[in-house]
Design a protein around this motif. Sequence first.
Motif, PDB file in Angstrom:
ATOM      1  N   ARG A  65       6.093   5.594  14.351  1.00  0.00           N
ATOM      2  CA  ARG A  65       7.257   6.089  13.625  1.00  0.00           C
ATOM      3  C   ARG A  65       7.182   7.605  13.498  1.00  0.00           C
ATOM      4  O   ARG A  65       8.192   8.292  13.626  1.00  0.00           O
ATOM      5  CB  ARG A  65       7.303   5.428  12.240  1.00  0.00           C
ATOM      6  CG  ARG A  65       8.492   5.845  11.410  1.00  0.00           C
ATOM      7  CD  ARG A  65       9.775   5.168  11.871  1.00  0.00           C
ATOM      8  NE  ARG A  65      10.882   5.649  11.067  1.00  0.00           N
ATOM      9  CZ  ARG A  65      11.614   6.718  11.397  1.00  0.00           C
ATOM     10  NH1 ARG A  65      11.342   7.395  12.499  1.00  0.00           N
ATOM     11  NH2 ARG A  65      12.609   7.108  10.625  1.00  0.00           N
TER      12      ARG A  65
ATOM     13  N   LEU B 269      14.846   8.580  20.245  1.00  0.00           N
ATOM     14  CA  LEU B 269      15.476   7.307  19.894  1.00  0.00           C
ATOM     15  C   LEU B 269      15.633   6.438  21.132  1.00  0.00           C
ATOM     16  O   LEU B 269      16.160   6.876  22.150  1.00  0.00           O
ATOM     17  CB  LEU B 269      16.852   7.556  19.276  1.00  0.00           C
ATOM     18  CG  LEU B 269      16.840   8.241  17.904  1.00  0.00           C
ATOM     19  CD1 LEU B 269      18.194   8.840  17.599  1.00  0.00           C
ATOM     20  CD2 LEU B 269      16.445   7.259  16.827  1.00  0.00           C
TER      21      LEU B 269
ATOM     22  N   GLY C 221      16.501   1.624  18.053  1.00  0.00           N
ATOM     23  CA  GLY C 221      15.286   1.548  17.266  1.00  0.00           C
ATOM     24  C   GLY C 221      15.324   2.587  16.162  1.00  0.00           C
ATOM     25  O   GLY C 221      16.263   3.378  16.053  1.00  0.00           O
ATOM     26  N   SER C 222      14.296   2.593  15.324  1.00  0.00           N
ATOM     27  CA  SER C 222      14.240   3.507  14.181  1.00  0.00           C
ATOM     28  C   SER C 222      13.815   4.917  14.559  1.00  0.00           C
ATOM     29  O   SER C 222      13.889   5.815  13.743  1.00  0.00           O
ATOM     30  CB  SER C 222      13.288   2.967  13.119  1.00  0.00           C
ATOM     31  OG  SER C 222      13.786   1.744  12.595  1.00  0.00           O
ATOM     32  N   GLY C 223      13.368   5.076  15.801  1.00  0.00           N
ATOM     33  CA  GLY C 223      13.026   6.413  16.261  1.00  0.00           C
ATOM     34  C   GLY C 223      11.563   6.769  16.082  1.00  0.00           C
ATOM     35  O   GLY C 223      10.856   6.188  15.254  1.00  0.00           O
TER      36      GLY C 223
ATOM     37  N   ARG D  92       9.520  10.296  15.358  1.00  0.00           N
ATOM     38  CA  ARG D  92       9.619  11.730  15.074  1.00  0.00           C
ATOM     39  C   ARG D  92       8.333  12.395  15.541  1.00  0.00           C
ATOM     40  O   ARG D  92       7.262  12.155  14.987  1.00  0.00           O
ATOM     41  CB  ARG D  92       9.851  11.981  13.588  1.00  0.00           C
ATOM     42  CG  ARG D  92      10.168  13.435  13.266  1.00  0.00           C
ATOM     43  CD  ARG D  92      10.604  13.623  11.833  1.00  0.00           C
ATOM     44  NE  ARG D  92      11.857  12.935  11.534  1.00  0.00           N
ATOM     45  CZ  ARG D  92      13.069  13.399  11.821  1.00  0.00           C
ATOM     46  NH1 ARG D  92      13.202  14.562  12.438  1.00  0.00           N
ATOM     47  NH2 ARG D  92      14.151  12.733  11.494  1.00  0.00           N
TER      48      ARG D  92
END
Lengths: 112, 114
Positions: B9, B90, B106-108, B110
Amino acid sequence: SQQGEEDPQALSIQEGENATMNCSYKTSINNLQWYRQNSGRGLVHLILIRSNEREKHSGRLRVTLDTSKKSSSLLITASRAADTASYFCATVVRGRYSTLTFGKGTMLLVSP
Amino acid sequence: EADIYQTPRYLVIGTGKKITLECSQTMGHDKMYWYQQDPGMELHLIHYSYGVNSTEKGDLSSESTVSRIRTEHFPLTLESARPSHTSQYLCASSESVGSNYGYTFGSGTRLTVV
């Protein structure tokens, strides 16, 4: 250059009010889609409108499409604090491989 | 409920390191995509795939590479990370037939390169 441009860049309203966001694009499209992105997260698909459709509804969402003006609008009625997010329009360009091209987004803040 | 998963994440890594961002989906979608997004900015397509052993570069030039050995898996690799690679990545997928389907994101991940 970017296919889609949202307007306004930012919008601040009170709970219960309606929020309207606009999107303009440059070339002929197969469809136009709206997505929501909560801060720092992935995008959530809200609604898709095909190029031969003029209006579509989904719950509190209403989307219009004017292909002659190359523009679309997203209306959120009776907004809630939970609607606070960034909203993006995205287009699938006619004749191209079917990938989405996104605009810059409108940041919506709904205050309680 | 997201059926497309990205890991990690968050990732903070030093310059010059090799990294792989993972993306997996359980929906059986043939089409998968990687987008890059800087804070407060639009998404730019950097890679896409229409099926196993099919990968293409997107609109935004990227030094990353991708592979598609299995339908459900679409990892992105940076051979030598640089501070200019700092961004959010992403992953998304969509139905196989036609273009009138929304994407599932998806939530990505970072990524910060220091």
